[in-house]
Each structure stands twice: as C-alpha cells, then as structure tokens.
Design a protein around this motif. Structure first.
Motif, PDB file in Angstrom:
ATOM      1  N   LYS A 162       3.674   7.057  -2.179  1.00 58.87           N
ATOM      2  CA  LYS A 162       4.551   7.163  -1.280  1.00 58.87           C
ATOM      3  C   LYS A 162       3.741   6.750   0.169  1.00 58.87           C
ATOM      4  O   LYS A 162       4.568   5.956   0.766  1.00 58.87           O
ATOM      5  CB  LYS A 162       4.990   8.692  -0.923  1.00 58.87           C
ATOM      6  CG  LYS A 162       5.935   9.216  -1.725  1.00 58.87           C
ATOM      7  CD  LYS A 162       6.606  10.686  -1.615  1.00 58.87           C
ATOM      8  CE  LYS A 162       7.251  10.919  -2.689  1.00 58.87           C
ATOM      9  NZ  LYS A 162       7.861  12.327  -2.483  1.00 58.87           N
ATOM     10  N   LYS A 194       3.527   2.819  -0.299  1.00 56.37           N
ATOM     11  CA  LYS A 194       5.014   2.393  -0.095  1.00 56.37           C
ATOM     12  C   LYS A 194       5.070   1.484  -1.363  1.00 56.37           C
ATOM     13  O   LYS A 194       5.461   0.354  -1.434  1.00 56.37           O
ATOM     14  CB  LYS A 194       5.332   1.641   0.951  1.00 56.37           C
ATOM     15  CG  LYS A 194       5.443   2.613   2.360  1.00 56.37           C
ATOM     16  CD  LYS A 194       5.806   1.937   3.318  1.00 56.37           C
ATOM     17  CE  LYS A 194       5.955   2.890   4.433  1.00 56.37           C
ATOM     18  NZ  LYS A 194       5.640   2.499   6.101  1.00 56.37           N
ATOM     19  N   CYS A 195       4.551   1.836  -2.551  1.00 56.62           N
ATOM     20  CA  CYS A 195       4.599   1.298  -3.777  1.00 56.62           C
ATOM     21  C   CYS A 195       5.688   2.016  -4.775  1.00 56.62           C
ATOM     22  O   CYS A 195       6.086   3.151  -4.269  1.00 56.62           O
ATOM     23  CB  CYS A 195       3.181   1.162  -4.530  1.00 56.62           C
ATOM     24  SG  CYS A 195       2.416   2.512  -4.985  1.00 56.62           S
ATOM     25  N   ASN A 196       5.853   1.500  -5.914  1.00 52.34           N
ATOM     26  CA  ASN A 196       7.119   2.147  -6.684  1.00 52.34           C
ATOM     27  C   ASN A 196       6.386   2.952  -7.805  1.00 52.34           C
ATOM     28  O   ASN A 196       6.995   3.633  -8.417  1.00 52.34           O
ATOM     29  CB  ASN A 196       8.015   1.422  -7.040  1.00 52.34           C
ATOM     30  CG  ASN A 196       7.611   0.219  -7.902  1.00 52.34           C
ATOM     31  OD1 ASN A 196       6.426   0.296  -8.374  1.00 52.34           O
ATOM     32  ND2 ASN A 196       8.349  -0.778  -8.277  1.00 52.34           N
ATOM     33  N   GLN A 197       5.157   2.943  -8.123  1.00 49.71           N
ATOM     34  CA  GLN A 197       4.536   3.718  -9.159  1.00 49.71           C
ATOM     35  C   GLN A 197       2.992   3.612  -8.930  1.00 49.71           C
ATOM     36  O   GLN A 197       2.316   2.969  -8.344  1.00 49.71           O
ATOM     37  CB  GLN A 197       4.904   3.250 -10.482  1.00 49.71           C
ATOM     38  CG  GLN A 197       4.599   1.678 -10.706  1.00 49.71           C
ATOM     39  CD  GLN A 197       5.067   1.155 -11.966  1.00 49.71           C
ATOM     40  OE1 GLN A 197       5.395   1.856 -13.099  1.00 49.71           O
ATOM     41  NE2 GLN A 197       5.383  -0.210 -12.265  1.00 49.71           N
TER      42      GLN A 197
END
Length: 76
Positions: A47, A50-53
C-alpha cells in the motif's frame, strides 16, 4: 531558497523515513504471530509504495545446508 533537486531529495528522504517508521510500528506490536506480522508488513509495503502485489520470502537451509527461499507472506 533550496533548489528543486534539494527539495526533491528531501521529499524522498521524508517518504523513506515515514515508510520505515510504519514498519517499525508493526515490528513493535506484541501478541501477534510471526505469520501475521509478515502479512501485515507485506500489506503495509504494498500500500505504501502503491503497487498491486508483494511477497516476502525467508532464506532457509535444509538438513544438507542447501539454501532455499520460503514464501512466508503475500498480498495482492
């Protein structure tokens, strides 16, 4: 007046320091399992950057002293 480069370097330093402080808060929690701590750290980092995984691995050794990576947490 600070130059744009100096202001950008300061912004990056503050961003990194704030992120490390958040991880420090997680590490100081008591009463949670290692597994839950690993999950919370990965979730927080995903978080924050700000990445997705993301995933966390631990370097381990087997009985023959051969090293391998063990997945301990992931978040998407």
């Amino acid at each position: 007046f600070p130059s744009h480069d100096t202001a950008e370097e300061e912004r990056k330093r503050i961003w990194a320091t704030t992120g490390l402080a958040e991880i420090g808060l997680l590490l100081r929690q008591s009463g949670i399992s290692s597994q839950e701590l690993f999950i919370q750290i990965v979730r927080s980092v995903v978080k924050y950057v700000k990445c997705n995984q993301g995933a966390m691995f631990i370097l381990k050794s087997d009985e023959r002293e051969e090293e391998y990576l063990q997945l301990v947490a992931r978040y998407a």
